[in-house]
Motif scaffolding. Structure first.
Motif, PDB file in Angstrom:
ATOM      1  N   HIS A 337       0.788  -1.196  -0.086  1.00  0.00           N
ATOM      2  CA  HIS A 337      -0.097   0.089   0.098  1.00  0.00           C
ATOM      3  C   HIS A 337       1.098   1.332  -0.088  1.00  0.00           C
ATOM      4  CE1 HIS A 337       0.875  -1.086   4.097  1.00  0.00           C
ATOM      5  NE2 HIS A 337       0.669   0.070   4.428  1.00  0.00           N
ATOM      6  N   HIS A 338       2.186   1.172  -0.042  1.00  0.00           N
ATOM      7  CA  HIS A 338       3.109   2.206  -0.294  1.00  0.00           C
ATOM      8  C   HIS A 338       3.940   1.923  -1.410  1.00  0.00           C
ATOM      9  CE1 HIS A 338       6.957   4.522   0.513  1.00  0.00           C
ATOM     10  NE2 HIS A 338       6.070   5.038   1.459  1.00  0.00           N
ATOM     11  N   PRO A 339       4.154   3.158  -2.320  1.00  0.00           N
ATOM     12  CA  PRO A 339       4.930   3.072  -3.506  1.00  0.00           C
ATOM     13  C   PRO A 339       6.357   2.161  -3.437  1.00  0.00           C
ATOM     14  CG  PRO A 339       4.236   5.420  -3.209  1.00  0.00           C
ATOM     15  CD  PRO A 339       3.822   4.419  -1.844  1.00  0.00           C
ATOM     16  N   GLY A 340       6.997   2.274  -2.295  1.00  0.00           N
ATOM     17  CA  GLY A 340       8.090   1.312  -2.268  1.00  0.00           C
ATOM     18  C   GLY A 340       7.572  -0.095  -2.261  1.00  0.00           C
ATOM     19  N   GLU A 341       6.659  -0.363  -1.517  1.00  0.00           N
ATOM     20  CA  GLU A 341       6.156  -2.056  -1.649  1.00  0.00           C
ATOM     21  C   GLU A 341       5.546  -2.241  -3.033  1.00  0.00           C
ATOM     22  OE1 GLU A 341       4.514  -2.039   3.051  1.00  0.00           O
ATOM     23  OE2 GLU A 341       3.144  -1.386   1.503  1.00  0.00           O
ATOM     24  N   LEU A 342       4.908  -1.336  -3.661  1.00  0.00           N
ATOM     25  CA  LEU A 342       4.264  -1.618  -4.943  1.00  0.00           C
ATOM     26  C   LEU A 342       5.420  -1.803  -5.817  1.00  0.00           C
ATOM     27  CD1 LEU A 342       1.346   0.820  -5.752  1.00  0.00           C
ATOM     28  CD2 LEU A 342       1.315  -1.454  -6.022  1.00  0.00           C
ATOM     29  N   ASN A 343       6.238  -0.984  -5.822  1.00  0.00           N
ATOM     30  CA  ASN A 343       7.385  -1.334  -6.793  1.00  0.00           C
ATOM     31  C   ASN A 343       8.117  -2.554  -6.817  1.00  0.00           C
ATOM     32  OD1 ASN A 343       7.659   1.186  -8.347  1.00  0.00           O
ATOM     33  ND2 ASN A 343       8.276   2.266  -6.709  1.00  0.00           N
ATOM     34  N   ALA A 344       8.317  -3.094  -5.510  1.00  0.00           N
ATOM     35  CA  ALA A 344       9.096  -4.484  -5.483  1.00  0.00           C
ATOM     36  C   ALA A 344       8.222  -5.467  -5.718  1.00  0.00           C
ATOM     37  CB  ALA A 344       9.349  -4.578  -3.829  1.00  0.00           C
ATOM     38  N   LEU A 345       6.845  -5.295  -5.411  1.00  0.00           N
ATOM     39  CA  LEU A 345       5.924  -6.293  -5.950  1.00  0.00           C
ATOM     40  C   LEU A 345       5.422  -6.451  -7.446  1.00  0.00           C
ATOM     41  CD1 LEU A 345       3.243  -8.299  -5.198  1.00  0.00           C
ATOM     42  CD2 LEU A 345       2.055  -6.305  -5.286  1.00  0.00           C
ATOM     43  N   LEU A 346       5.546  -5.296  -8.022  1.00  0.00           N
ATOM     44  CA  LEU A 346       5.400  -5.263  -9.354  1.00  0.00           C
ATOM     45  C   LEU A 346       6.709  -5.588 -10.050  1.00  0.00           C
ATOM     46  CD1 LEU A 346       3.079  -2.392  -9.481  1.00  0.00           C
ATOM     47  CD2 LEU A 346       2.389  -4.685  -9.884  1.00  0.00           C
ATOM     48  N   ASP A 347       7.974  -5.099  -9.690  1.00  0.00           N
ATOM     49  CA  ASP A 347       9.050  -5.612 -10.270  1.00  0.00           C
ATOM     50  C   ASP A 347       9.228  -7.177 -10.401  1.00  0.00           C
ATOM     51  OD1 ASP A 347       9.739  -2.994 -10.989  1.00  0.00           O
ATOM     52  OD2 ASP A 347      11.075  -2.850  -9.289  1.00  0.00           O
ATOM     53  N   MET A 348       8.968  -7.879  -9.147  1.00  0.00           N
ATOM     54  CA  MET A 348       8.759  -9.142  -9.083  1.00  0.00           C
ATOM     55  C   MET A 348       7.843  -9.999 -10.056  1.00  0.00           C
ATOM     56  SD  MET A 348       7.184 -11.690  -7.379  1.00  0.00           S
ATOM     57  CE  MET A 348       6.137 -10.995  -5.850  1.00  0.00           C
ATOM     58  N   ALA A 349       6.678  -9.588  -9.854  1.00  0.00           N
ATOM     59  CA  ALA A 349       5.548  -9.875 -10.843  1.00  0.00           C
ATOM     60  C   ALA A 349       5.997  -9.872 -12.031  1.00  0.00           C
ATOM     61  CB  ALA A 349       4.283  -9.497 -10.156  1.00  0.00           C
TER      62      ALA A 349
END
Length: 466
Positions: A337-349
């Motif tokens: 729910h924070h851009p840092g987490e979103l970036n990590a999730l989406l880069d991995m996905a």
């Protein structure tokens, strides 16, 4: 009221009344207090599995907040969501019954353990705390655990052990972790977040510095040496040990990927101490595992137990959690729910080899969406398809004049769903084999993925019946 006052009350025979007792960190607190010999009662707005479990232990729980529930209590503990206007809090104040915050109670309990491992950071806390729990269980040190999510290993988010170690996810919001007494304080990263409470990034950094300063001499501050903001917060502080992907007192070497999963050596002071094979994907999980391994090594846990614990870890609840399939597409849910987490999730996905990554994101709180607007826009351009649900208000009113449509207008091709039902329909119509569908956010967006998976199984049943 000073934090230290609560220590006088957490003694056998005292009666503690917990307002919001069914909550994720209140129900384990009730168990621990009962284990300390206190008489525990509580209240909650709703019946739940947590409430049923507490009742099975002989803890009296009242549904609804009634002024008479606090009568006879020696002290009251409340969650952060319970305000002074609550009937029980108002009644306690009127009767002169001391009222404490949940974090103060956990801080007091922490002092009874030889090892208090506190995992902090803007993101990665739940996963890293869960990894530490897996390691501690593999090492058989019988830990007490408090996680802000569900860990399949425990079947819940907490564990009441009899060992000398307590492991707690430690949140900076409202400075709650400043009530803690860590012997090992881990700082994973620091970013501007919770800006409805903190003024700015510098204010956040000051809070983390104060958290690190709580560690006594003989304890350890373990910090991400590759995170600029963390190092800025700890500037000039002596005795800090660092971890990182490539640099630090603890770091990884010989990182290899096979089938999307990483393996690597953990190096301490230039010497390899154990080899890790993770069963969860993503570079962010490599970093989380390094932090967890470093914390375990500081606690004296063997490299073998670290390797076994991390190899058994399959993820925490709502952290890239598999929900099922729909029309040949895989459905996963994540709490980011924070851009840092979103970036990590989406880069991995995006690295997993799916033909398309379809992201349904529910922003969490108006203040966070407005304060980090451009960062959200940048992150949400990564998926092949981006859908947005309306902002999850949580504790807020929309005083800042922001909506999910504002995000969608800045993200090419993004659409805002008018309802979860419509969002589920969009995802169902779009899904095809080779897709990865992600439901993302800290609110109730996970129900969309669950509905989607159920729809596929219901369609199959109906086809069979015909």
């Amino acid at each position: 009221m000073a934090n230290d006052c609560i220590h006088e009350y957490i003694v056998p025979k005292k009666r503690a009344h917990l307002v919001g007792i069914g909550g994720v960190s209140m129900s384990p607190l009730a168990e621990v207090l009962q284990g300390e010999g206190l008489n525990v009662t509580g209240s909650d707005m709703l019946d739940s599995s947590s409430v049923a479990h507490l009742r099975s232990l002989g803890i009296q729980v009242t549904i609804g907040h009634l002024p008479e529930s606090v009568t006879g209590a020696d002290f009251v503990i409340r969650t952060a969501a319970v305000h002074d206007s609550n009937p029980e809090i108002a009644a306690a104040r009127a009767q002169g019954i001391p009222v404490f915050e949940r974090a103060e109670a956990w801080g007091s309990i922490m002092r009874r353990y030889k090892n208090a491992l506190c995992i902090s950071g803007t993101h990665g806390k739940t996963t890293t705390t869960s990894m530490c729990t897996h390691i501690a269980m593999a090492a058989r040190i019988d830990p007490t655990v408090m996680i802000g999510g569900t860990l399949p290993l425990l079947g819940t988010g907490h564990r009441v052990g009899k060992g000398e170690t307590i492991i707690l996810e430690s949140c900076e919001y409202c400075n709650s972790f400043l009530s803690f007494y860590p012997t090992v304080a881990v700082i994973l990263n620091i970013e501007a977040d919770h800006l409805d409470f903190f003024k700015d990034l510098e204010d956040v950094e000051n809070s983390f510095r104060a958290f690190a300063d709580l560690v006594p001499s003989g304890g350890t501050v373990l910090a991400n040496g590759e995170d600029e903001n963390t190092m800025e917060a700890l500037k000039g502080k002596k005795g800090v040990l660092t971890f990182g992907l490539e640099h630090g007192d603890f770091h990884a070497e010989n990182l290899r990927w096979k089938g999307g999963l990483p393996s690597f050596d953990i190096v301490q002071d230039g010497k390899p101490v154990t080899h890790i094979s993770l069963q969860v994907p993503g570079m962010h999980n490599v970093k989380n595992a390094i932090a967890a391994a470093a914390a375990a090594l500081v606690l004296g846990i063997s490299g073998d137990a670290i390797a076994r614990g991390l190899n058994d870890f399959r993820g925490a609840g709502r952290r890239f959690e598999y929900k099922g399939m729909v029309k040949g597409a895989a459905i996963y849910d994540d709490y980011a729910h924070h851009p840092g987490e979103l970036n990590a999730l989406l880069d991995m996905a995006m690295s997993l080899g799916y033909q398309r990554v379809i992201c349904a994101f529910q922003p969490h709180t108006y203040t966070r969406t407005k304060a980090l607007f451009s960062e959200f826009v940048e992150a949400l351009q990564k998926p092949n398809v981006t859908f947005l649900a309306e902002i999850f208000a949580a504790r807020e009113k929309n005083d800042v004049g922001i909506s999910s449509q504002d995000l969608a207008d800045a993200i090419p091709g993004a659409l805002v769903a008018p309802s979860f039902a419509e969002l589920t329909n969009w995802l169902y119509r779009l899904a095809r084999p080779g897709d990865l569908i992600l439901t993302v956010g800290a609110g109730n967006i996970y129900t969309v993925g669950e509905s989607l998976a159920k729809r596929d199984s219901q369609t199959a049943k109906n086809a069979k019946a015909q």
